[in-house]
Design an enzyme around this catalytic site. Structure first.
Site, PDB file in Angstrom:
ATOM      1  N   GLU A  83       6.609   8.393  15.448  1.00  0.00           N
ATOM      2  CA  GLU A  83       7.139   9.358  15.027  1.00  0.00           C
ATOM      3  C   GLU A  83       7.107  10.505  15.664  1.00  0.00           C
ATOM      4  O   GLU A  83       7.259  11.596  16.393  1.00  0.00           O
ATOM      5  CB  GLU A  83       5.940   9.612  14.501  1.00  0.00           C
ATOM      6  CG  GLU A  83       6.466  11.016  12.970  1.00  0.00           C
ATOM      7  CD  GLU A  83       5.266  11.511  11.956  1.00  0.00           C
ATOM      8  OE1 GLU A  83       5.170  12.206  10.875  1.00  0.00           O
ATOM      9  OE2 GLU A  83       4.055  11.849  12.722  1.00  0.00           O
ATOM     10  N   ASP A  97      -2.485   5.350   8.023  1.00  0.00           N
ATOM     11  CA  ASP A  97      -2.926   5.516   9.750  1.00  0.00           C
ATOM     12  C   ASP A  97      -4.351   5.487   9.207  1.00  0.00           C
ATOM     13  O   ASP A  97      -4.682   4.765  10.587  1.00  0.00           O
ATOM     14  CB  ASP A  97      -2.906   7.315   9.753  1.00  0.00           C
ATOM     15  CG  ASP A  97      -1.522   7.855   9.447  1.00  0.00           C
ATOM     16  OD1 ASP A  97      -0.772   6.975  10.158  1.00  0.00           O
ATOM     17  OD2 ASP A  97      -0.643   9.076   9.142  1.00  0.00           O
ATOM     18  N   LEU A 155       0.082  -2.995   0.989  1.00  0.00           N
ATOM     19  CA  LEU A 155       0.184  -3.323  -0.393  1.00  0.00           C
ATOM     20  C   LEU A 155      -0.695  -2.122  -1.481  1.00  0.00           C
ATOM     21  O   LEU A 155      -0.313  -2.246  -2.499  1.00  0.00           O
ATOM     22  CB  LEU A 155       0.046  -4.598  -0.769  1.00  0.00           C
ATOM     23  CG  LEU A 155       0.194  -5.531   0.227  1.00  0.00           C
ATOM     24  CD1 LEU A 155      -0.160  -6.594  -0.420  1.00  0.00           C
ATOM     25  CD2 LEU A 155       1.854  -6.221  -0.284  1.00  0.00           C
ATOM     26  N   GLY A 156      -1.257  -0.804  -0.747  1.00  0.00           N
ATOM     27  CA  GLY A 156      -1.754  -0.042  -1.101  1.00  0.00           C
ATOM     28  C   GLY A 156      -2.942  -0.608  -2.144  1.00  0.00           C
ATOM     29  O   GLY A 156      -3.109  -0.834  -1.282  1.00  0.00           O
ATOM     30  N   GLY A 174      -0.086  14.369  11.372  1.00  0.00           N
ATOM     31  CA  GLY A 174       0.923  13.497  11.917  1.00  0.00           C
ATOM     32  C   GLY A 174       0.188  11.808  12.558  1.00  0.00           C
ATOM     33  O   GLY A 174      -1.253  11.809  12.409  1.00  0.00           O
ATOM     34  N   ASN A 205      -3.445  11.097  13.208  1.00  0.00           N
ATOM     35  CA  ASN A 205      -4.912  10.797  11.903  1.00  0.00           C
ATOM     36  C   ASN A 205      -5.097   9.125  12.667  1.00  0.00           C
ATOM     37  O   ASN A 205      -6.128   9.042  12.592  1.00  0.00           O
ATOM     38  CB  ASN A 205      -3.408   9.985  11.218  1.00  0.00           C
ATOM     39  CG  ASN A 205      -2.987  11.724  10.177  1.00  0.00           C
ATOM     40  OD1 ASN A 205      -3.491  12.811  10.551  1.00  0.00           O
ATOM     41  ND2 ASN A 205      -2.049  12.014   9.350  1.00  0.00           N
ATOM     42  N   ASP A 240      -4.456  11.469  -3.286  1.00  0.00           N
ATOM     43  CA  ASP A 240      -3.842  12.017  -1.864  1.00  0.00           C
ATOM     44  C   ASP A 240      -3.955   9.995  -1.379  1.00  0.00           C
ATOM     45  O   ASP A 240      -4.557  10.529  -0.395  1.00  0.00           O
ATOM     46  CB  ASP A 240      -4.337  13.099  -1.529  1.00  0.00           C
ATOM     47  CG  ASP A 240      -3.330  13.375  -0.773  1.00  0.00           C
ATOM     48  OD1 ASP A 240      -2.331  12.942  -0.298  1.00  0.00           O
ATOM     49  OD2 ASP A 240      -2.999  14.406   0.070  1.00  0.00           O
ATOM     50  N   ASP A 244      -0.020  19.466   8.520  1.00  0.00           N
ATOM     51  CA  ASP A 244       0.514  19.567   7.084  1.00  0.00           C
ATOM     52  C   ASP A 244       0.096  21.192   6.819  1.00  0.00           C
ATOM     53  O   ASP A 244      -1.259  21.181   6.259  1.00  0.00           O
ATOM     54  CB  ASP A 244      -0.520  18.228   7.009  1.00  0.00           C
ATOM     55  CG  ASP A 244      -0.580  17.000   7.617  1.00  0.00           C
ATOM     56  OD1 ASP A 244       0.461  17.017   8.069  1.00  0.00           O
ATOM     57  OD2 ASP A 244      -0.844  16.189   7.624  1.00  0.00           O
ATOM     58  N   GLY A 302       0.085   9.752  15.021  1.00  0.00           N
ATOM     59  CA  GLY A 302       0.040   9.289  15.594  1.00  0.00           C
ATOM     60  C   GLY A 302      -1.998  10.401  16.440  1.00  0.00           C
ATOM     61  O   GLY A 302      -3.305   9.228  15.847  1.00  0.00           O
TER      62      GLY A 302
HETATM   63  O1  RIB Z   1       1.304   9.743   7.272  1.00  0.00           O
HETATM   64  C1  RIB Z   1       1.276  10.860   7.044  1.00  0.00           C
HETATM   65  C2  RIB Z   1       1.536  11.844   8.192  1.00  0.00           C
HETATM   66  O2  RIB Z   1       2.761  12.009   8.010  1.00  0.00           O
HETATM   67  C3  RIB Z   1       1.046  12.956   7.805  1.00  0.00           C
HETATM   68  O3  RIB Z   1       0.291  14.018   7.765  1.00  0.00           O
HETATM   69  C4  RIB Z   1       2.393  13.852   8.189  1.00  0.00           C
HETATM   70  O4  RIB Z   1       2.156  15.097   9.512  1.00  0.00           O
HETATM   71  C5  RIB Z   1       3.299  13.294   8.524  1.00  0.00           C
HETATM   72  O5  RIB Z   1       3.613  12.792   9.890  1.00  0.00           O
END
Ligand code: RIB
Length: 336
Positions: A172, A284, A253-254, A71, A75, A278, A45, A73
């Site tokens: 993804e 994830d 729901l955050g 990513g 994460n 953030d 990222d 997966g």
């Molecule tokens: O869900 C967050 C992720 O989405 C980020 O880490 C980014 O790489 C995207 O895959």
């Protein structure tokens, strides 16, 4: 696969603390043999913090720039490992320096990386992310090697699954690989958690193989084909997804927590009040922590409380993987 809900919040921290003791007691480690097998993506990222997200055609001058491992997966694999899970990852990386560093970092997290393939002549995945002052983000992904995750790679790793294991996957990587993984998991009678992000239309066959689906509200609306603007929308979306064969629906729901629905039970499980810095990767972290609790045979309602706590901690920190909390921090928040 049936999913049990237990809504008694008082027993949660006690039960999780017992699990924690079980994990750390060598004499009883045999109770933690369930494994979480994650099939999914890995990205690097590249992140810029801005005051407001740029609109189409707009340039916004931001603040600090940083890179972080991401990513969906990877994460989820890291979140599950830090939350106390025994984790294996099936993924594809390029043969670039990013791939070298990522593989080493995942292994250092204690994740089994034997099923991570390096794809010759291909770059590893990259995500460009902007995060605004409320912690919301916009993300563009260049999938690179993630797009090459093939059903054969997933199926050839099916022997990693046993009936007590949990398969955790997202969208993804190619849909046919997600489907192959879900079929393999069902063949092994392992439970399947699908985090349907980024959202896309999904075939009924895939949904019928899913034990627990973990969309956010926008993803639930897209997949169910109904607006999710209020509580009725949540119910309608959950009903539509359950009718299509999902075992349980957990709509995140955050800050408000998560709405849990099975054919027998409905419940909104509140989140934890924190100041969001953030939110990248919060979903994830939620799914990774949920997988750990479900692999530990924690009932769904309690597992969602554990996942809510993990996600709440993660949004107070920058980045996706750097923000994933360790098990002791999650238990501390629940205990407090
Ligand atoms: O869900 C967050 C992720 O989405 C980020 O880490 C980014 O790489 C995207 O895959």
């Amino acid at each position: 696969m049936p999913v049990r809900i237990l809504a008694d919040s008082d027993v949660l921290s006690r039960r999780l603390l017992v699990l924690h003791e079980t994990v750390t007691s060598p004499a009883r480690q045999v109770t933690r043999s369930a494994r979480i097998v994650v099939v999914g993506s890995s990205n690097t990222d590249m992140v810029v913090r801005v005051s407001t997200l740029p609109r189409p055609g707009e340039t916004v001058i931001g603040g600090d720039f940083f890179t972080a491992r991401g990513g969906k997966g990877a994460n989820q694999a890291v979140a599950a490992a830090r939350a106390g899970g025994s984790v294996a990852l099936i993924a594809c990386l390029g043969t670039d320096a990013i791939g070298d560093e990522t593989l080493a970092a995942l292994a250092a997290e204690g994740i089994a990386v034997d099923a991570v393939r390096r794809m010759a002549g291909t770059r590893s995945g990259v995500a460009l992310i902007v995060v605004d002052e409320r912690g919301e983000n916009s993300i563009a992904v260049a999938p690179g090697a993630n797009a090459l995750l093939a059903p054969e790679q997933v199926v050839s790793c099916a022997e990693l699954l046993s009936p007590r294991d949990v398969l955790l996957t997202q969208l993804e990587t190619p849909l046919e690989s997600v489907l192959a993984a879900a079929r393999a998991a069902n063949g092994a009678t392992a439970r399947v958690i699908l985090n349907p992000a980024p959202a896309r239309d999904l075939p009924d066959e895939l949904l019928s193989l899913v034990s627990v689906l973990t969309p956010n509200e926008a993803e639930a609306a897209r997949i169910a084909g109904v607006p999710v603007d209020d509580h009725h929308g949540l119910e309608d979306a959950a009903n539509a997804l359950l009718r299509r064969g999902v075992g349980a629906v957990v709509i995140t729901l955050g800050a408000a927590g998560a709405y849990v629905a099975t054919t027998e039970h409905r419940e909104t499980i509140p989140g934890y009040r924190v100041e969001a810095r953030d939110t990248t990767g919060a979903g994830d972290v939620f799914s990774g922590a949920l997988a750990v609790a479900l692999a530990d045979r924690v009932p769904l309602g309690e597992a969602v409380r554990f996942a809510n706590a993990a996600a709440a901690i993660s949004v107070t920190r920058d980045g996706a993987q750097p923000a994933a909390p360790r098990r002791a921090e999650i238990l501390q928040l629940i205990g407090s």
